[in-house]
Design an enzyme around this catalytic site. Structure first.
Site, PDB file in Angstrom:
ATOM      1  N   GLU A  11     -27.971 -23.602 -55.319  1.00 22.68           N
ATOM      2  CA  GLU A  11     -28.215 -22.160 -55.199  1.00 22.68           C
ATOM      3  C   GLU A  11     -27.024 -21.323 -55.657  1.00 22.68           C
ATOM      4  O   GLU A  11     -25.897 -21.541 -55.210  1.00 22.68           O
ATOM      5  CB  GLU A  11     -28.530 -21.789 -53.747  1.00 22.68           C
ATOM      6  CG  GLU A  11     -29.936 -22.150 -53.303  1.00 22.68           C
ATOM      7  CD  GLU A  11     -30.369 -21.327 -52.104  1.00 22.68           C
ATOM      8  OE1 GLU A  11     -30.365 -20.083 -52.197  1.00 22.68           O
ATOM      9  OE2 GLU A  11     -30.706 -21.940 -51.074  1.00 22.68           O
ATOM     10  N   ASN A  50     -31.961 -24.446 -44.424  1.00 22.70           N
ATOM     11  CA  ASN A  50     -31.321 -23.273 -45.013  1.00 22.70           C
ATOM     12  C   ASN A  50     -30.860 -22.410 -43.834  1.00 22.70           C
ATOM     13  O   ASN A  50     -31.696 -21.924 -43.066  1.00 22.70           O
ATOM     14  CB  ASN A  50     -32.358 -22.529 -45.839  1.00 22.70           C
ATOM     15  CG  ASN A  50     -31.813 -21.772 -47.027  1.00 22.70           C
ATOM     16  OD1 ASN A  50     -32.573 -21.126 -47.728  1.00 22.70           O
ATOM     17  ND2 ASN A  50     -30.539 -21.826 -47.290  1.00 22.70           N
ATOM     18  N   ASN A  80     -30.788 -20.296 -60.201  1.00 27.92           N
ATOM     19  CA  ASN A  80     -30.748 -21.459 -59.325  1.00 27.92           C
ATOM     20  C   ASN A  80     -31.257 -22.660 -60.116  1.00 27.92           C
ATOM     21  O   ASN A  80     -32.072 -22.505 -61.024  1.00 27.92           O
ATOM     22  CB  ASN A  80     -31.647 -21.251 -58.104  1.00 27.92           C
ATOM     23  CG  ASN A  80     -31.065 -20.261 -57.108  1.00 27.92           C
ATOM     24  OD1 ASN A  80     -30.107 -19.570 -57.390  1.00 27.92           O
ATOM     25  ND2 ASN A  80     -31.674 -20.197 -55.945  1.00 27.92           N
ATOM     26  N   CYS A  95     -34.393 -13.596 -50.357  1.00 22.46           N
ATOM     27  CA  CYS A  95     -34.368 -14.978 -49.875  1.00 22.46           C
ATOM     28  C   CYS A  95     -35.692 -15.274 -49.176  1.00 22.46           C
ATOM     29  O   CYS A  95     -36.042 -14.611 -48.193  1.00 22.46           O
ATOM     30  CB  CYS A  95     -33.200 -15.179 -48.910  1.00 22.46           C
ATOM     31  SG  CYS A  95     -33.101 -16.855 -48.223  1.00 22.46           S
ATOM     32  N   GLY A  96     -36.421 -16.266 -49.683  1.00 21.30           N
ATOM     33  CA  GLY A  96     -37.713 -16.604 -49.099  1.00 21.30           C
ATOM     34  C   GLY A  96     -37.599 -17.186 -47.703  1.00 21.30           C
ATOM     35  O   GLY A  96     -38.279 -16.741 -46.766  1.00 21.30           O
ATOM     36  N   ASN A  97     -36.734 -18.178 -47.529  1.00 20.87           N
ATOM     37  CA  ASN A  97     -36.547 -18.747 -46.199  1.00 20.87           C
ATOM     38  C   ASN A  97     -35.934 -17.727 -45.247  1.00 20.87           C
ATOM     39  O   ASN A  97     -36.273 -17.684 -44.057  1.00 20.87           O
ATOM     40  CB  ASN A  97     -35.635 -19.981 -46.274  1.00 20.87           C
ATOM     41  CG  ASN A  97     -36.347 -21.195 -46.825  1.00 20.87           C
ATOM     42  OD1 ASN A  97     -37.559 -21.335 -46.697  1.00 20.87           O
ATOM     43  ND2 ASN A  97     -35.592 -22.089 -47.445  1.00 20.87           N
ATOM     44  N   CYS A 147     -34.555 -24.132 -50.141  1.00 17.11           N
ATOM     45  CA  CYS A 147     -34.509 -22.846 -50.845  1.00 17.11           C
ATOM     46  C   CYS A 147     -35.942 -22.354 -50.985  1.00 17.11           C
ATOM     47  O   CYS A 147     -36.753 -22.985 -51.672  1.00 17.11           O
ATOM     48  CB  CYS A 147     -33.858 -23.012 -52.214  1.00 17.11           C
ATOM     49  SG  CYS A 147     -33.923 -21.508 -53.240  1.00 17.11           S
ATOM     50  N   ASN A 195     -26.157 -13.315 -49.885  1.00 19.58           N
ATOM     51  CA  ASN A 195     -25.695 -14.690 -50.035  1.00 19.58           C
ATOM     52  C   ASN A 195     -24.291 -14.839 -49.451  1.00 19.58           C
ATOM     53  O   ASN A 195     -23.596 -13.854 -49.198  1.00 19.58           O
ATOM     54  CB  ASN A 195     -25.663 -15.070 -51.518  1.00 19.58           C
ATOM     55  CG  ASN A 195     -27.036 -15.317 -52.090  1.00 19.58           C
ATOM     56  OD1 ASN A 195     -27.828 -16.065 -51.522  1.00 19.58           O
ATOM     57  ND2 ASN A 195     -27.334 -14.687 -53.227  1.00 19.58           N
TER      58      ASN A 195
END
Length: 259
Positions: free
Chosen positions: A193, A13, A176, A69-71, A203, A61
């Protein structure tokens, strides 16, 4: 005027990192810089700022939508530590989903607390591309539709993922779409996504969504390994109403861009 930028990868990612509060410019910059043909190219844009109150991570995004966004949060936290903004192996960062805990687990790896999964709905029957699909819904900071499959490699993620992403069952915001195969105790995940409008190599919120649904269905426990399209295996931990995601975050290169 040229501004420095960094490119980072969170298990595939990929993100552009800019220093400072971007404010209203963030959406426009994300659309311009994340374009893989006319810009730098990335799944999203991270704006990092630091003050006495700590480190703040803002995320957009590729389509310019402001989101969690986790990553990206994990990558942003690792970037902040690499810049010397924080020295302790444990610290906190501020995000759109509130203040989250970070713990360094390696030179280029970290564990980040995640928004608690909510609004879980199991066993949805959804029609898409002329077929009926069994899906599950959960919100992990971003809404997700999770579909378990027998062979994740055979899924047309771009077509079916897009159909599920815009399915009426998930309202105007959509969701998603995650496709999951359980093999040898590990979840193998592919994700379409929203905001990128394509399959991504990983993701973070999708990893947590897949783990949360597998756990709710009795297919996984409190410690879950998830292998993503980018080839990395990340780990999700559920403990005392806290959810944590552990994985890599690499600075791949640095450059300058005219803003």
């Amino acid at each position: 005027m040229k501004t420095p930028f960094w490119k980072m990868s969170g298990a595939g990612n990929d993100f552009i990192v800019l220093k400072g509060l971007l404010g209203r410019r963030g959406s426009r910059l994300a659309q311009a810089l994340c374009d893989r043909r006319s810009g730098i190219g990335a799944d999203g844009l991270l704006g990092l700022s630091h003050s006495r109150s700590g480190t703040r991570i803002d995320y957009w995004n590729a389509d310019g939508s402001y989101a969690f966004c986790g990553n990206g949060t994990r990558c942003g936290a690792l970037w902040a530590r690499a810049q010397g903004w924080v020295n302790d192996p444990r610290f906190r960062v501020r995000t759109i989903c509130g203040t989250l805990d970070v713990r360094m687990t390696g030179k280029q790896r970290a564990e980040v607390s995640m928004p608690e999964p909510k609004n879980l709905r199991l066993g949805l029957r959804l029609k898409a591309l002329g077929r009926s699909h069994s899906a599950h819904f959960v919100d992990t900071g971003v809404p997700h539709a999770v579909v378990f499959v027998s062979n994740v490699e055979n899924v047309d993620v771009k077509s079916l993922g897009r159909a599920l992403r815009f399915h009426p069952a998930f309202g105007r915001a959509g969701a998603n779409a995650d496709f999951v195969q359980i093999r040898n105790g590990t979840l193998h995940l592919r994700t379409y996504e929203r905001g990128v409008e394509d399959e991504t190599l990983a993701c973070g919120t999708g990893i947590v969504a897949a783990a949360a649904v597998a756990r709710a269905r009795g297919k996984a426990g409190d410690r879950v390994k998830v292998r993503v399209r980018g080839g990395e295996t990340l780990r999700v931990f559920f403990n005392n109403s806290q959810t944590r995601l552990e994985g890599p975050g690499l600075i791949t290169f640095r450059g300058e861009v005219a803003l």
